[in-house]
Design a protein around this motif. Structure first.
Motif, PDB file in Angstrom:
ATOM      1  N   TRP A 103     -61.788   3.076 -72.097  1.00  0.00           N
ATOM      2  CA  TRP A 103     -61.442   2.844 -70.690  1.00  0.00           C
ATOM      3  C   TRP A 103     -60.995   1.400 -70.479  1.00  0.00           C
ATOM      4  O   TRP A 103     -60.016   1.145 -69.767  1.00  0.00           O
ATOM      5  CB  TRP A 103     -62.643   3.164 -69.798  1.00  0.00           C
ATOM      6  N   SER A 123     -60.266   2.033 -59.860  1.00  0.00           N
ATOM      7  CA  SER A 123     -60.784   1.280 -61.002  1.00  0.00           C
ATOM      8  C   SER A 123     -61.865   0.293 -60.591  1.00  0.00           C
ATOM      9  O   SER A 123     -62.790   0.013 -61.367  1.00  0.00           O
ATOM     10  CB  SER A 123     -59.647   0.542 -61.701  1.00  0.00           C
ATOM     11  N   PHE A 155     -64.688   7.760 -65.684  1.00  0.00           N
ATOM     12  CA  PHE A 155     -64.088   6.475 -65.323  1.00  0.00           C
ATOM     13  C   PHE A 155     -62.568   6.527 -65.420  1.00  0.00           C
ATOM     14  O   PHE A 155     -61.870   5.859 -64.659  1.00  0.00           O
ATOM     15  CB  PHE A 155     -64.678   5.364 -66.182  1.00  0.00           C
ATOM     16  N   ALA A 171     -65.021   2.211 -60.579  1.00  0.00           N
ATOM     17  CA  ALA A 171     -65.454   2.451 -61.955  1.00  0.00           C
ATOM     18  C   ALA A 171     -66.085   1.196 -62.539  1.00  0.00           C
ATOM     19  O   ALA A 171     -67.139   1.254 -63.200  1.00  0.00           O
ATOM     20  CB  ALA A 171     -64.266   2.905 -62.808  1.00  0.00           C
ATOM     21  N   ILE A 179     -69.993   0.741 -63.881  1.00  0.00           N
ATOM     22  CA  ILE A 179     -70.273   0.373 -65.267  1.00  0.00           C
ATOM     23  C   ILE A 179     -71.098  -0.899 -65.348  1.00  0.00           C
ATOM     24  O   ILE A 179     -72.064  -0.991 -66.115  1.00  0.00           O
ATOM     25  CB  ILE A 179     -68.951   0.211 -66.048  1.00  0.00           C
TER      26      ILE A 179
END
Length: 754
Positions: free
Chosen positions: A653, A602, A593, A605, A609
């Motif tokens: 992250w 992002s 990530f 990512a 998630i």
């Protein structure tokens, strides 16, 4: 300081599953003719002890003094006992438990065969100085008296059995009749190095009440609503001889009964089970002394319907006394839940050092701690405990430089079989502790072990100059734990290279140029071998053609910056081939990530998630997870542990990539920080903080229409740069700003973005 080395106990006999030997009570009476000016007591109780002076318990915390292999390190605690002593008779009372001295419930890892296995024992010395400067010394010897305690069985992993009909009231106080007690005997002195324990004690941080109580067949199921670690406090008024059993677990069968199969490494009837026998003398309160459990549910047997109340059980949440250092919250409840789950799993698995799970194993797996080191340091203050545990890790290192996969160990796994992905704990803990806390002592203490390990690695290289042994990208979704897509030679060689580069950095910090040059040369040589034998530069693909291989090569610098752009395109193909699902084990998840965010993805990512279908973090949440799980498995498959921290880098992250906190980004200046957030389209706000050595750094951003409002509070002596992604500008059209004010607010304009 000379530490006492006279170990005594009740006998040399020790418990096992076939023969239960009660935990011993020890009692020492001594007299003082004058008031004391000062008094100090040093004590090492193996495996665990509880300490009383004149009837008052003064033990520093639960499971004192530490959890170590006694042949490696012996931990003493120091107490100022002057306020507890009086003129005339005084009593020292000590209760001993098996702990690691006799951890026979860990037979899977051969703790039952440990060379240090033996009965509980204690060494202590109390030194008092009177007002006339007379020194009086009381120490462990044969004048100490012993008796069996009501703890008729105790084992670190299994639980404790307590028969309160065998209590001897007042045994820690003056005036108790100890005429039937027998003298202590001297026992073998363990071979470990004696030292004072410096890490945080284990404390109770929270008390939970049950959220439901359900009658099931012959018992009652207590649900505390969250999967954590600790003990139950039992409060009951029962008849004499009434036996109450508490079985602790983290999941249920379809019929609603407690399911212990995933944590059953010991004989039936011993899985996280505490037993209490009432004495019939009114209300009693019982908390086990020498064990702990990982659980959400407790199945209680032996109580009546009238006793099955909310007040019967309370959940004492235990862990090392770590304090919060970081935080994160945002407009996405899934991310907020993941931050909470990471905190829960980290603390549930921190009992003096990071463990893998609080129920089944309770082992200090080195690889788990290595991948979690950075998110732990961002969120909490584990550095003192890291430093203490590293002393144990160094003691466990073999002559040729190898490490066992677990520390402490009784001899199991000491042949270096775990491999670089686990062994890099010897580098990662000092490295990240230095980056976040500026601690050079941890480097100075460990550089010798690091160099020995680098020489060990050098000897393990194959004909192509690569390394591949031990464990790999553990726990890839829907696969057996150690059958990842990423070839072991890829993950091991890359992590060995990374270790050598980090070692060179650390050796430079402590001014060891020759050793630095050796480590740097090894790193460069490994990188050349990786590039030559593991990378297909015609397609910029790393061997394995998978998310982990590609992301690790990018993150750890196998590619040049120019090559990484092409390598990243291949990573995107691997992600899209999985329908934008993550497909990594713990090694890939540690970096995937971050790589996406650094290349401007992002949002991708975030989707990977938070999506709620399998496999994803969001899928855990919709399936009822309250802590991080060990694996990503489909709904009908077994998840072997539901409380692991090693997938917790998602918290790192969030703090670094969404909120943007990058403390000491160069690694060489702890007075500098960068705030570089990635404004996720789906989020309306994000907040994070991190307590640096100079003070707390707070970041908050909120989206309002086509603008983002930014709020920063920083320590006065931190130099701070605020940086923006392409597509965002400050009002002056720039994307960088040096923040000189301790409290800063600004507006960010959203321009055209791809």
């Amino acid at each position: 300081m000379k530490l006492p080395a006279r170990f005594i106990g009740s006998s040399a006999e020790y418990s096992d599953f076939s023969r239960h030997i009660p935990a011993p009570c020890l009692r020492k009476s001594f007299s003082l003719s004058l008031p004391v000016k000062s008094a100090e007591m040093l004590i090492c109780g193996l495996g665990f002890y509880r300490l009383f002076v004149n009837g008052r318990e003064i033990t520093k915390g639960y499971l004192a003094p530490y959890i170590s292999a006694p042949d490696d390190l012996l931990y003493f605690d120091r107490y100022d006992v002057s306020e507890y002593l009086t003129e005339g008779e005084n009593i020292i009372g000590i209760l001993l438990g098996n702990g690691m001295q006799n951890a026979f419930g860990g037979a899977v890892w051969e703790f039952d065969k440990a060379p240090f296995r033996g009965s509980p024992r204690v060494s202590f010395c109390l030194t008092a100085v009177t007002e006339t400067k007379e020194e009086i010394r009381v120490q462990s010897d044969e004048s100490v008296l012993c008796a069996a305690s009501p703890i008729v069985f105790d084992e670190l992993r299994c639980g404790e059995h307590y028969d309160s009909t065998k209590e001897q009231g007042g045994w820690t106080q003056k005036g108790f009749d100890d005429s039937a007690w027998k003298p202590a005997v001297f026992l073998e002195v363990p071979r470990g190095e004696a030292r004072i324990c410096e890490c945080e004690p284990i404390v109770c941080s929270q008390i939970l009440e049950p959220v439901s109580i359900t009658p099931i067949d012959d018992g009652y199921l207590y649900d505390f609503g969250v999967n954590r670690a600790g003990l139950c406090s039992l409060q009951v008024t029962g008849r004499r001889g009434q036996e109450i059993s508490l079985e602790h677990g983290e999941r249920l069968l379809e019929n609603g009964r407690l399911d212990l199969k995933n944590i059953a490494f010991v004989p039936e009837g011993y899985v996280q089970k505490d037993i209490f026998i009432c004495n019939g003398k009114g209300e009693q309160n019982y908390v086990p002394s020498f064990t702990y459990h990982g659980f959400r549910y407790v199945f209680v047997k032996g109580i009546t319907k009238q006793q099955a109340t909310r007040n019967l059980l309370k959940y004492l949440v235990l862990h090392s006394d770590l304090q919060e250092r970081g935080s994160f919250s945002c407009s996405c409840e899934i991310l907020n839940k993941l931050q909470e789950m990471t905190r829960i799993s980290t603390l549930s698995n921190f009992y003096y050092f990071p463990t893998d799970c609080p129920h089944r194993e309770k082992n200090g797996w080195t690889g788990d701690a290595s991948v979690s080191a950075e998110h732990m340091l961002l969120n909490l203050n584990p550095e003192t405990s890291f430093q203490e545990w590293l002393r144990n890790i160094r003691k466990a290192q073999t002559e040729d430089g190898a490490f066992p996969g677990i520390v402490p160990t009784g001899g199991w796994g000491v042949d270096g079989w775990a491999g670089p992905a686990w062994d890099n704990v010897i580098v990662n803990l000092p490295y990240y502790t230095y980056i976040y806390r500026g601690n050079t002592q941890i480097i100075e203490e460990n550089y010798g072990a690091i160099l020995r390990y680098l020489h060990f690695l050098s000897a393990k290289r194959d004909q192509n100059g690569l390394i591949g042994f031990g464990l790999g990208d553990w726990c890839q979704p829907a696969r057996p734990a150690n059958t990842p897509k990423a070839p072991q030679v890829v993950t091991d060689s890359i992590l060995s290279m990374d270790m050598a580069y980090k070692a060179a950095f650390l050796l430079e910090v402590i001014h060891m140029p020759l050793e630095r040059d050796f480590a740097e040369a090894l790193a460069k040589s490994l990188r050349e071998s990786i590039r030559k034998h593991l990378v297909d530069f015609s397609a910029f693909c790393v061997k394995g053609n998978c998310q982990t291989s590609q992301a690790m090569a990018i993150f750890y610098g196998v590619f040049t910056k120019t090559e990484a752009v092409n390598g990243f395109q291949q990573l995107l193909k691997f992600i899209h081939a999985e329908d934008e699902h993550m497909d990594t084990g713990i090694l890939g998840a540690r970096v995937l990530f971050h790589v996406l965010s650094e290349f401007g993805y992002s949002n991708l990512a975030y989707r990977m998630i938070t999506r709620t279908d399998f496999p994803s973090y969001g899928n855990w949440i919709v399936r009822g997870a309250t802590s991080l799980w060990e694996e990503f498995q489909p709904e009908n498959a077994v998840v072997t542990s539901r409380n692991h921290h090693f997938f917790g880098d998602v918290s790192h992250w969030m703090i670094k990539q969404i909120a943007g906190i990058r403390y000491n980004p160069s690694g060489s200046d702890g007075a500098k920080a960068v705030i570089h957030p990635h404004f996720i389209d789906a989020l309306t706000f994000a907040q994070a903080s991190h307590e640096t050595p100079h003070g707390k750094l707070n970041v908050y951003w909120v989206r309002r229409n086509d603008e983002i409002f930014f709020f920063i509070r920083k320590p006065h002596n931190i130099m701070l740069m605020l940086e923006l992604d392409a597509g965002y500008t400050f009002l002056n059209g720039r994307r960088e700003y040096e923040v000189k004010e301790d409290t800063f607010e600004c507006r960010v304009l959203i321009s055209n973005r791809n």
